[in-house]
Design an enzyme around this catalytic site. Structure first.
Site, PDB file in Angstrom:
ATOM      1  N   CYS A 165      36.781  46.360  41.531  1.00 43.04           N
ATOM      2  CA  CYS A 165      37.454  45.055  41.547  1.00 43.04           C
ATOM      3  C   CYS A 165      37.416  44.345  40.201  1.00 43.04           C
ATOM      4  CB  CYS A 165      36.837  44.176  42.632  1.00 43.04           C
ATOM      5  SG  CYS A 165      36.828  44.989  44.238  1.00 43.04           S
ATOM      6  N   HIS A 305      34.461  34.926  41.525  1.00 45.98           N
ATOM      7  CA  HIS A 305      34.820  36.149  42.242  1.00 45.98           C
ATOM      8  C   HIS A 305      34.991  35.796  43.713  1.00 45.98           C
ATOM      9  CE1 HIS A 305      35.242  40.370  42.950  1.00 45.98           C
ATOM     10  NE2 HIS A 305      34.184  40.435  43.720  1.00 45.98           N
ATOM     11  N   GLU A 316      26.554  34.537  43.439  1.00 45.22           N
ATOM     12  CA  GLU A 316      27.345  34.072  42.301  1.00 45.22           C
ATOM     13  C   GLU A 316      27.088  32.599  41.999  1.00 45.22           C
ATOM     14  OE1 GLU A 316      31.943  34.103  40.581  1.00 45.22           O
ATOM     15  OE2 GLU A 316      31.560  34.650  42.681  1.00 45.22           O
ATOM     16  N   LYS A 337      40.788  33.453  46.013  1.00 49.51           N
ATOM     17  CA  LYS A 337      40.843  34.505  47.039  1.00 49.51           C
ATOM     18  C   LYS A 337      40.939  33.905  48.444  1.00 49.51           C
ATOM     19  CE  LYS A 337      38.409  38.313  44.718  1.00 49.51           C
ATOM     20  NZ  LYS A 337      37.984  37.698  43.448  1.00 49.51           N
ATOM     21  N   HIS A 342      41.663  39.465  48.669  1.00 46.21           N
ATOM     22  CA  HIS A 342      41.041  40.193  47.564  1.00 46.21           C
ATOM     23  C   HIS A 342      41.963  41.326  47.123  1.00 46.21           C
ATOM     24  CE1 HIS A 342      38.323  41.839  44.853  1.00 46.21           C
ATOM     25  NE2 HIS A 342      37.274  42.093  45.624  1.00 46.21           N
ATOM     26  N   PHE A 403      32.429  46.944  43.032  1.00 45.92           N
ATOM     27  CA  PHE A 403      31.488  47.911  43.589  1.00 45.92           C
ATOM     28  C   PHE A 403      30.980  48.819  42.462  1.00 45.92           C
ATOM     29  CE2 PHE A 403      33.338  48.081  48.204  1.00 45.92           C
ATOM     30  CZ  PHE A 403      32.788  46.836  48.438  1.00 45.92           C
TER      31      PHE A 403
END
Length: 416
Positions: A165, A305, A316, A337, A342, A403
């Site tokens: 991502c 994110h 985060e 998002k 996403h 990831f």
């Protein structure tokens, strides 16, 4: 060596909430959700039945039949969004030195639908390997920038970054560095993804990464909310034309913002889970600010994110508090998002564009679908909840994580 300045002179977007920059921005500031029941395939046997698909997108509106059959959707999206960005930049393609124009593109997965369909066709056949001759060139992740370069004759650096991502954020950082080191005058960068497929939804569903709110898809993506239960898969593309500052000024280009710097780091912790204390996220934001020569007090807005996962959102925000201290309370923090879902490898690009448009318009898009306070989140943080907020944004940061523990951060500032 004196590094060259890099600016943004063109934008393009193809998203679940808008098929161009104007539509995308209008939906962002009005808090429009792009999540809805899946239309691409029968979801009867699937636990998750919704996603953030593109709306009113048809291959035949952009490509003739022959060309469209050779392109996976992720590559189509790349071409459509990059065309908009190039038009927006008003580059004279007949006059520029095309050896100094590159394409660096991000894609976390690439042609997943093409791979899925070919394998399923083989499995359902008689065992004879009758594969489409376009199977490989449709599927490979690097074909998106390849097609952009072929279409426009750009002969500078050309490749795809793959970091899940974080892919398109990494692409933007690479583009920034190629230009400021003097290797290129212009780079088309960004990312695209088309993973709303049987394989994509099935795979992420098996990981328990997706929200399962089938009864209310439009509110399923709810970053920072205590009742969040996973992300909503999205698709689309974002494109940016990055250009050396003097080159842009010499041709009288419109300049949206300066790309002040970029940072990268690794969590080195787990394949899919973030470090609970956000150590890698702390470092990537510090690296980004150092690279840009900015202080923590300079930052006005952070597009996080913020995927709407129970662990990721908290980690985060802890990292932001650690990096920015008391100033964190004065920053407009948001997660777009909540509206787009996403977009995996395209997330960094469309969220960077949202940050740039927030600067240009003096308005920070909201984090929608927030109803319940999470006791694990500092209540003094301004998460720009449910409604856009007016703000003179001079410096905006965009965070993207993938990831594998990949962290990337890009920071933009208003041009001096």
């Amino acid at each position: 060596m004196q590094l060259k300045r890099v600016v943004v002179t063109g934008l393009g977007a193809l998203t679940p909430i808008g098929n161009n920059i104007e539509e995308y921005w209008d939906a962002l500031v009005n808090g429009k959700s792009g999540s809805a029941p899946i239309t691409y395939y029968d979801t009867e046997k699937f636990k998750v039945k919704f996603a953030c698909e593109l709306k009113n997108y048809k291959t035949e509106d952009h490509f003739d039949r022959k060309e469209g059959r050779k392109l996976d959707r992720f590559a189509q999206y790349a071409l459509v969004s990059s065309d908009e960005a190039i038009r927006d930049s008003k580059l004279d393609l007949e006059k520029i030195d095309k050896f100094r124009v590159g394409v660096i593109w991000g894609a976390g997965i690439g042609g997943l639908e093409t791979f899925q369909n070919e394998v399923m066709n083989f499995a359902n056949g008689d065992g004879t390997p009758r594969f489409n001759p376009f199977f490989i060139p449709k599927m490979i992740a690097d074909i998106a920038p390849g097609n952009i370069s072929i279409k426009h004759g750009f002969m500078g650096p050309n490749y795809t970054t793959v970091s899940a991502c974080a892919s398109s954020a990494n692409a933007m950082i690479d583009a920034l560095n190629y230009i400021r080191l003097g290797h290129c005058d212009v780079i088309v960068t960004g990312g695209s993804e088309a993973a709303v497929t049987i394989a994509g939804m099935g795979g992420f569903g098996a990981m328990h990464a997706l929200s399962t709110r089938n009864d209310s898809p439009e509110t399923a993506s709810r970053p920072f909310d205590a009742t969040r239960d996973g992300f909503v898969l999205g698709e689309g593309a974002g494109a940016l034309v990055l250009e050396e500052y003097e080159h842009a000024v010499a041709r009288g280009a419109k300049i949206y913002a300066e790309v002040a710097g970029g940072g990268m780091s690794s969590d080195a912790y787990h394949m899919t889970a973030p470090h609970p204390e956000g150590i890698g996220v702390v470092r990537v934001m510090e690296n980004c600010l150092r690279d840009a020569g900015l202080s923590i007090e300079d930052v006005d807005a952070i597009n996080t994110h913020g995927t709407s996962t129970p662990l990721g959102d908290v980690a985060e925000l802890k990292a932001i508090t650690q990096v920015f201290g008391e100033h964190a309370k004065d920053i407009n923090i948001n997660s777009t998002k909540s509206m787009t879902g996403h977009l995996l490898g395209a997330a960094g690009a469309i969220e960077a564009i949202a940050s740039i448009l927030a600067m240009e318009n003096g308005m920070v898009p909201p984090t929608i679908n927030h109803t319940t306070v999470d006791e694990n989140i500092d209540p003094s943080l301004n998460l720009t909840l449910n409604k856009a907020q007016k703000r003179d944004v001079k410096v905006a940061m965009s965070n993207t994580f993938g990831f594998g523990g990949h962290n990337a951060c890009v920071v933009f500032k208003k041009i001096d």
